[in-house]
Enzyme design. Sequence first.
Site, PDB file in Angstrom:
ATOM      1  N   SER A  24      35.354  54.003  11.796  1.00 42.06           N
ATOM      2  CA  SER A  24      34.558  53.316  10.772  1.00 42.06           C
ATOM      3  C   SER A  24      33.154  52.995  11.266  1.00 42.06           C
ATOM      4  CB  SER A  24      35.265  52.032  10.307  1.00 42.06           C
ATOM      5  OG  SER A  24      35.611  51.224  11.416  1.00 42.06           O
ATOM      6  N   ASN A 111      42.021  42.438  14.036  1.00 38.16           N
ATOM      7  CA  ASN A 111      42.396  42.051  12.668  1.00 38.16           C
ATOM      8  C   ASN A 111      41.688  40.770  12.221  1.00 38.16           C
ATOM      9  OD1 ASN A 111      43.986  44.250  12.937  1.00 38.16           O
ATOM     10  ND2 ASN A 111      45.939  43.160  12.981  1.00 38.16           N
ATOM     11  N   THR A 156      23.387  41.169 -35.565  1.00 37.53           N
ATOM     12  CA  THR A 156      24.800  41.376 -35.255  1.00 37.53           C
ATOM     13  C   THR A 156      25.078  42.815 -35.694  1.00 37.53           C
ATOM     14  OG1 THR A 156      25.617  40.671 -37.418  1.00 37.53           O
ATOM     15  CG2 THR A 156      25.369  38.944 -35.756  1.00 37.53           C
ATOM     16  N   HIS A 157      25.940  43.503 -35.004  1.00 39.26           N
ATOM     17  CA  HIS A 157      26.207  44.938 -35.272  1.00 39.26           C
ATOM     18  C   HIS A 157      24.928  45.769 -35.202  1.00 39.26           C
ATOM     19  CE1 HIS A 157      30.092  43.483 -36.926  1.00 39.26           C
ATOM     20  NE2 HIS A 157      29.329  42.535 -37.461  1.00 39.26           N
ATOM     21  N   SER A 278       7.446  62.292 -18.009  1.00 37.79           N
ATOM     22  CA  SER A 278       8.315  63.454 -18.110  1.00 37.79           C
ATOM     23  C   SER A 278       7.588  64.617 -17.443  1.00 37.79           C
ATOM     24  CB  SER A 278       8.573  63.759 -19.591  1.00 37.79           C
ATOM     25  OG  SER A 278       8.804  65.145 -19.762  1.00 37.79           O
ATOM     26  N   LYS A 284       5.049  61.469 -22.693  1.00 35.47           N
ATOM     27  CA  LYS A 284       6.196  60.563 -22.551  1.00 35.47           C
ATOM     28  C   LYS A 284       5.964  59.417 -21.576  1.00 35.47           C
ATOM     29  CE  LYS A 284       9.914  60.743 -23.919  1.00 35.47           C
ATOM     30  NZ  LYS A 284      11.124  61.514 -23.643  1.00 35.47           N
ATOM     31  N   ASN A 286       8.810  56.884 -20.106  1.00 38.08           N
ATOM     32  CA  ASN A 286      10.258  56.664 -20.194  1.00 38.08           C
ATOM     33  C   ASN A 286      10.697  55.370 -19.510  1.00 38.08           C
ATOM     34  OD1 ASN A 286      10.688  59.103 -21.540  1.00 38.08           O
ATOM     35  ND2 ASN A 286      10.817  60.241 -19.616  1.00 38.08           N
ATOM     36  N   GLU A 291      17.159  51.972 -17.533  1.00 38.96           N
ATOM     37  CA  GLU A 291      18.273  52.939 -17.627  1.00 38.96           C
ATOM     38  C   GLU A 291      19.057  52.976 -16.323  1.00 38.96           C
ATOM     39  OE1 GLU A 291      16.188  56.002 -20.822  1.00 38.96           O
ATOM     40  OE2 GLU A 291      16.268  56.540 -18.730  1.00 38.96           O
ATOM     41  N   TYR A 318      47.855  43.184   8.244  1.00 43.00           N
ATOM     42  CA  TYR A 318      46.806  44.190   8.237  1.00 43.00           C
ATOM     43  C   TYR A 318      47.383  45.599   8.120  1.00 43.00           C
ATOM     44  CZ  TYR A 318      42.865  47.101   9.565  1.00 43.00           C
ATOM     45  OH  TYR A 318      41.885  48.056   9.547  1.00 43.00           O
ATOM     46  N   GLN A 323      40.523  49.205   5.875  1.00 39.72           N
ATOM     47  CA  GLN A 323      39.216  49.656   6.358  1.00 39.72           C
ATOM     48  C   GLN A 323      38.377  50.210   5.198  1.00 39.72           C
ATOM     49  OE1 GLN A 323      38.737  51.371  10.391  1.00 39.72           O
ATOM     50  NE2 GLN A 323      38.364  53.290   9.319  1.00 39.72           N
ATOM     51  N   LYS A 326      35.100  48.200   2.974  1.00 35.63           N
ATOM     52  CA  LYS A 326      33.713  47.869   3.301  1.00 35.63           C
ATOM     53  C   LYS A 326      32.646  48.634   2.529  1.00 35.63           C
ATOM     54  CE  LYS A 326      35.223  46.644   7.809  1.00 35.63           C
ATOM     55  NZ  LYS A 326      36.568  47.152   7.379  1.00 35.63           N
TER      56      LYS A 326
HETATM   57  N1  ARG Z   1      37.848  49.148  11.763  1.00 32.95           N
HETATM   58  C1  ARG Z   1      38.930  48.335  11.339  1.00 32.95           C
HETATM   59  C2  ARG Z   1      38.717  47.871   9.890  1.00 32.95           C
HETATM   60  O1  ARG Z   1      37.668  48.025   9.417  1.00 32.95           O
HETATM   61  C3  ARG Z   1      39.048  47.141  12.212  1.00 32.95           C
HETATM   62  C4  ARG Z   1      40.405  46.556  12.290  1.00 32.95           C
HETATM   63  C5  ARG Z   1      41.322  47.476  13.017  1.00 32.95           C
HETATM   64  N2  ARG Z   1      42.537  46.849  13.362  1.00 32.95           N
HETATM   65  C6  ARG Z   1      43.574  47.561  13.768  1.00 32.95           C
HETATM   66  N3  ARG Z   1      44.599  46.934  14.126  1.00 32.95           N
HETATM   67  N4  ARG Z   1      43.552  48.847  13.735  1.00 32.95           N
HETATM   68  O2  ARG Z   1      39.579  47.385   9.226  1.00 32.95           O
END
Ligand code: ARG
Length: 462
Positions: A24, A111, A156-157, A278, A284, A286, A291, A318, A323, A326
Amino acid sequence: MAKKIASARISEKSSKLLQELNNSLPFDKVLYREDIEGSRAHAYMLAEQGIISKEDYEKIESGLKEILSEIESGVFKLEGDDEDIHMAIEGRLTEKVGDAGKRLHTARSRNDQVALDFRLYVQNNTKVIAELILENIKTLVKVAEENVETMLPGMTHLQHAQPINFGYHMMAYASMFKRDYERFMSSYGRNNYSPIGCAALAGTPHNISRQITSDKLGFNAPTLNCLDTVSDRDFALEILFNISTMMMHMSRLSEELILWSAAEFKWVTLSDRHATGSSIMPQKKNPDIPELLRGKTGRVNGNLVALLTVMKGLPLAYNKDMQEDKEGVFDSVHTATLSLQVLEEMIADMTVNKDTMEAACMVGHLSATDLADYLVKEQGLPFRDAYHITGNAVNLAESKGLDISELSLKDLQSIDERIGEGAVALLDNRASMNARQSEGGTATVRTLEQVESVKVWLENKV
Ligand code: ARG
């Protein structure tokens, strides 16, 4: 080759493909500041509790500070084949300070470490986004205050309904963003508890103090239950939901700006800074910016649904699935911060075409309801009868190519002689708007009250 500092049981080198799927670091490197801050607090607590020596703590502390500046100056690049940001920083620390670095992970697990880093990130960005929402509220209130007498057809509408003022319309959005602000801040309060010290899932036999780390990191207190803490991603879901709801409001405003800047409306003109051309049609201009804001709402909604789906079937505690929490959050946070800044600038710079808005009020018999209300209030008619009589007045106006507000007393009395002189003045659009004086209504005086109320809130909120 990846240094397996955390795999005592695994002898073979990981396959390249495993690394690509598993690592990660390419995305969680965003968390380097939070990771270092969390490790410094953890090491401080370990020393305070006599779990590591003061000398080791000092080495860890100065090593982590150096790593922070190495990362920020680009000397230490977070692009090796370390599994994640936690391993990358711990590995670098051990390179620098030797055994002291190896003691840092006492009484913690990745964890609780990732739960801490990610929570710090979410908490920090919750505040950043909340502040940007406030800037938008201030700008909306300013535009509102300048336009409490600018009439436009309320719809409205998407059909002309009753006359309102543009300030009132802007205060509707200010109210939405105020709730959004409050939603972010209430999440902040609910989630301001420290995960660190939960270790893998069950706590630790070391004599740690979670209170010390919690205080050092600015949390209210340690979380209650460690099994929950390492499994919980509610805080991440909350910021995703809060962003989605805020962006949904932004998207509705954007949609209106797009409509209002079309030739059919011409109620607002976006500044040239916020419009694009454009490549083929030279004439144009825009509204790409609203948007895009509208479009980006789709993507943040996707991030919310993705994490809800990742979490829904996971057993405690966990699991590596987590993972996947994120990237969507990073993306939604980035999208929300950028979008809020652009929206504020665009609203501050747009021109409100007051005359075109007011002219549009002469289409659609906006004050028709006032005639019905008059017949009920002044002549004691049942509302349904008053409604039908008013319908006839609208038909008469249509047949004459007029708006209902342009009918003479004679015209009105030809429909029903109970319509007295007082009705003519009530049919004027501005009178109609200002007659709506019930709490929260569109009358200029009521709109000004709303402006005042939000201004007071802006000054006094905690
Ligand atoms: N890179 C992991 C995550 O984002 C960190 C936690 C990993 N923990 C483990 N026991 N493998 O969740």
